[in-house]
Scaffold this active site. Structure first.
Site, short mmCIF file in Angstrom:
data_model
loop_
_atom_site.label_atom_id
_atom_site.label_comp_id
_atom_site.label_asym_id
_atom_site.label_seq_id
_atom_site.Cartn_x
_atom_site.Cartn_y
_atom_site.Cartn_z
N LYS A 13 -9.67 -4.85 -1.48
CA LYS A 13 -8.97 -5.63 -0.44
C LYS A 13 -7.76 -4.86 0.09
O LYS A 13 -7.57 -4.76 1.29
CB LYS A 13 -8.46 -6.96 -1.01
CG LYS A 13 -9.53 -7.89 -1.52
CD LYS A 13 -8.95 -9.20 -2.03
CE LYS A 13 -8.00 -9.05 -3.20
NZ LYS A 13 -8.62 -8.54 -4.44
N ARG A 88 -5.20 -17.49 -3.06
CA ARG A 88 -6.02 -17.28 -4.25
C ARG A 88 -6.46 -18.60 -4.86
O ARG A 88 -7.18 -18.59 -5.86
CB ARG A 88 -5.23 -16.48 -5.28
CG ARG A 88 -5.55 -14.98 -5.28
CD ARG A 88 -4.74 -14.37 -6.40
NE ARG A 88 -5.23 -13.12 -6.88
CZ ARG A 88 -4.74 -11.94 -6.52
NH1 ARG A 88 -3.82 -11.85 -5.60
NH2 ARG A 88 -5.20 -10.83 -7.07
N ARG A 127 -7.96 2.94 -11.19
CA ARG A 127 -6.94 2.74 -10.13
C ARG A 127 -5.59 3.29 -10.61
O ARG A 127 -5.19 3.08 -11.74
CB ARG A 127 -6.80 1.25 -9.81
CG ARG A 127 -5.62 0.98 -8.88
CD ARG A 127 -5.77 -0.29 -8.11
NE ARG A 127 -5.77 -1.49 -8.93
CZ ARG A 127 -5.94 -2.72 -8.43
NH1 ARG A 127 -6.13 -2.90 -7.14
NH2 ARG A 127 -5.93 -3.76 -9.25
N ARG A 160 -1.50 0.22 -13.55
CA ARG A 160 -0.79 -1.06 -13.57
C ARG A 160 -1.01 -1.76 -14.92
O ARG A 160 -2.11 -1.72 -15.45
CB ARG A 160 -1.30 -1.98 -12.44
CG ARG A 160 -0.68 -1.67 -11.11
CD ARG A 160 -1.39 -2.34 -9.94
NE ARG A 160 -1.83 -3.71 -10.17
CZ ARG A 160 -2.43 -4.46 -9.25
NH1 ARG A 160 -2.64 -3.95 -8.03
NH2 ARG A 160 -2.81 -5.68 -9.51
N ARG A 171 -8.62 -11.48 -15.53
CA ARG A 171 -8.40 -11.61 -14.08
C ARG A 171 -9.72 -11.96 -13.39
O ARG A 171 -9.74 -12.73 -12.43
CB ARG A 171 -7.81 -10.32 -13.52
CG ARG A 171 -6.41 -10.08 -14.05
CD ARG A 171 -5.87 -8.75 -13.64
NE ARG A 171 -5.63 -8.67 -12.21
CZ ARG A 171 -5.51 -7.54 -11.54
NH1 ARG A 171 -5.63 -6.38 -12.17
NH2 ARG A 171 -5.27 -7.55 -10.25
P1 ADP Z 1 -7.83 -4.85 -4.54
O1 ADP Z 1 -6.71 -4.78 -3.54
O2 ADP Z 1 -8.99 -5.70 -4.08
O3 ADP Z 1 -7.36 -5.23 -5.91
P2 ADP Z 1 -7.90 -1.92 -4.26
O4 ADP Z 1 -7.95 -1.74 -2.78
O5 ADP Z 1 -6.60 -1.62 -4.94
O6 ADP Z 1 -8.44 -3.39 -4.68
O7 ADP Z 1 -9.07 -1.03 -4.91
C1 ADP Z 1 -9.29 -1.00 -6.32
C2 ADP Z 1 -9.57 0.45 -6.76
O8 ADP Z 1 -10.84 0.87 -6.23
C3 ADP Z 1 -8.54 1.47 -6.24
O9 ADP Z 1 -8.37 2.46 -7.23
C4 ADP Z 1 -9.18 2.03 -4.98
O10 ADP Z 1 -8.72 3.35 -4.72
C5 ADP Z 1 -10.68 2.00 -5.34
N1 ADP Z 1 -11.53 1.71 -4.19
C6 ADP Z 1 -11.26 0.92 -3.12
N2 ADP Z 1 -12.34 0.86 -2.28
C7 ADP Z 1 -13.31 1.62 -2.86
C8 ADP Z 1 -14.68 1.94 -2.50
N3 ADP Z 1 -15.24 1.46 -1.38
N4 ADP Z 1 -15.36 2.73 -3.35
C9 ADP Z 1 -14.80 3.18 -4.50
N5 ADP Z 1 -13.54 2.93 -4.90
C10 ADP Z 1 -12.80 2.15 -4.09
P1 AMP Z 2 -2.92 -8.16 -6.70
O1 AMP Z 2 -1.98 -7.05 -6.41
O2 AMP Z 2 -3.35 -8.89 -5.45
O3 AMP Z 2 -4.09 -7.74 -7.56
O4 AMP Z 2 -2.09 -9.25 -7.54
C1 AMP Z 2 -1.59 -8.93 -8.84
C2 AMP Z 2 -1.20 -10.22 -9.57
O5 AMP Z 2 -0.14 -10.88 -8.83
C3 AMP Z 2 -2.28 -11.27 -9.71
O6 AMP Z 2 -3.13 -11.03 -10.82
C4 AMP Z 2 -1.44 -12.55 -9.88
O7 AMP Z 2 -0.89 -12.64 -11.20
C5 AMP Z 2 -0.28 -12.30 -8.92
N1 AMP Z 2 -0.61 -12.81 -7.56
C6 AMP Z 2 -0.75 -12.09 -6.41
N2 AMP Z 2 -1.06 -12.89 -5.37
C7 AMP Z 2 -1.12 -14.16 -5.88
C8 AMP Z 2 -1.43 -15.44 -5.33
N3 AMP Z 2 -1.76 -15.59 -4.03
N4 AMP Z 2 -1.39 -16.52 -6.15
C9 AMP Z 2 -1.07 -16.39 -7.45
N5 AMP Z 2 -0.80 -15.23 -8.04
C10 AMP Z 2 -0.82 -14.10 -7.27
#
Ligand code: ADP
Ligand code: AMP
Length: 214
Positions: A13, A88, A127, A160, A171
């Site tokens: 995302k 969420r 990541r 992280r 999660r």
């Molecule tokens: P989210 O915001 O949904 O938690 P991220 O955008 O941070 O996810 O992506 C999660 C991990 O996967 C990151 O390390 C990112 O670089 C990698 N990633 C994102 N899109 C792709 C893809 N299409 N293919 C492979 N790895 C990806």
């Molecule tokens: P993210 O960076 O989107 O993966 O969010 C990391 C963490 O932040 C999540 O696992 C939750 O603990 C908290 N968080 C982020 N966005 C929300 C939301 N909309 N509602 C509740 N918790 C959130």
């Protein structure tokens, strides 16, 4: 253009939201980034959010909704935004809808980046995040130019705390219980678009722009 990114944690995302923000000139609003910035700055909000985040739980709705509504009320969000990680829960989505409806507005697209759980677990372990500027990398798929260092701001990259394997499964469970129902919520509103998130990130982006440019 008001866009919501849906999908499991690690589905991509944030990666796609940043690309959308660059291309369409709207701000990328990530509640996770806002919480992490508060944790880094040791604010009261950050300290409270951290207790939940470290366990893989959601931060309570009251806290999260207020932060999000304050953020989207800022001037740079006037012509739209791409929300990443919010809503969420169904109550979060309802509050956002009501706030928008009060101004005669609505969400234009909810884009579900669809990735099965097996792929997620692999992605999260790889990541690496920059807690200074929010940039995200993957050790195999999106490596930084210099290992362990952010390309954008030169700060160290970290795994992280909530990407450690023991927290990832929590999660995912929380996602299936509390967030996945939003897919139906937005489908019923006629704004849901699903893209295959297992593709290369540029192909995922092409699928998203095909929707947004249609
Ligand atoms: P989210 O915001 O949904 O938690 P991220 O955008 O941070 O996810 O992506 C999660 C991990 O996967 C990151 O390390 C990112 O670089 C990698 N990633 C994102 N899109 C792709 C893809 N299409 N293919 C492979 N790895 C990806
Ligand atoms: P993210 O960076 O989107 O993966 O969010 C990391 C963490 O932040 C999540 O696992 C939750 O603990 C908290 N968080 C982020 N966005 C929300 C939301 N909309 N509602 C509740 N918790 C959130």
């Amino acid at each position: 253009m008001k866009i919501i990114m849906l999908g499991a944690p690690g589905a991509g995302k944030g990666t796609q939201a940043k690309m959308i923000a660059d291309r369409y000139g709207v701000p990328h609003v990530s509640t996770g980034d806002i919480f992490r910035a508060n944790i880094k700055n040791e604010t009261a909000l950050g300290m409270e959010a951290k207790q939940y985040m470290d366990k893989g739980l959601l931060v309570p709705d009251e806290l999260t909704v207020k932060i999000l509504l304050d953020r989207v009320a800022q001037e740079d969000c006037r012509n739209g935004y791409v929300l990443d990680g919010f809503p969420r829960t169904i109550p979060q989505a309802e509050v956002l809808d009501e706030a928008l409806a009060a101004q005669g507005e609505r969400i234009d697209y909810a884009i579900d980046v669809d990735v099965p759980d097996e792929n997620i677990v692999r992605r999260m372990g790889g990541r690496r995040a920059c807690l200074s500027c929010g940039a995200t990398y993957h050790i195999e798929h999106v490596p930084p130019k210099k290992e362990g260092v952010c390309d954008v701001c030169g700060q160290p990259l970290v795994l992280r705390d909530d990407d450690k394997p023991e927290t990832v499964q929590n999660r995912l469970n929380v996602y299936h219980e509390q967030t996945q129902p939003l897919i139906d919520f937005y489908r019923k509103k006629g704004v849901l678009k699903t893209v295959d998130g297992t593709q290369d990130m540029n192909d995922v982006f092409a699928a998203i722009t095909a929707v947004l440019d249609a």
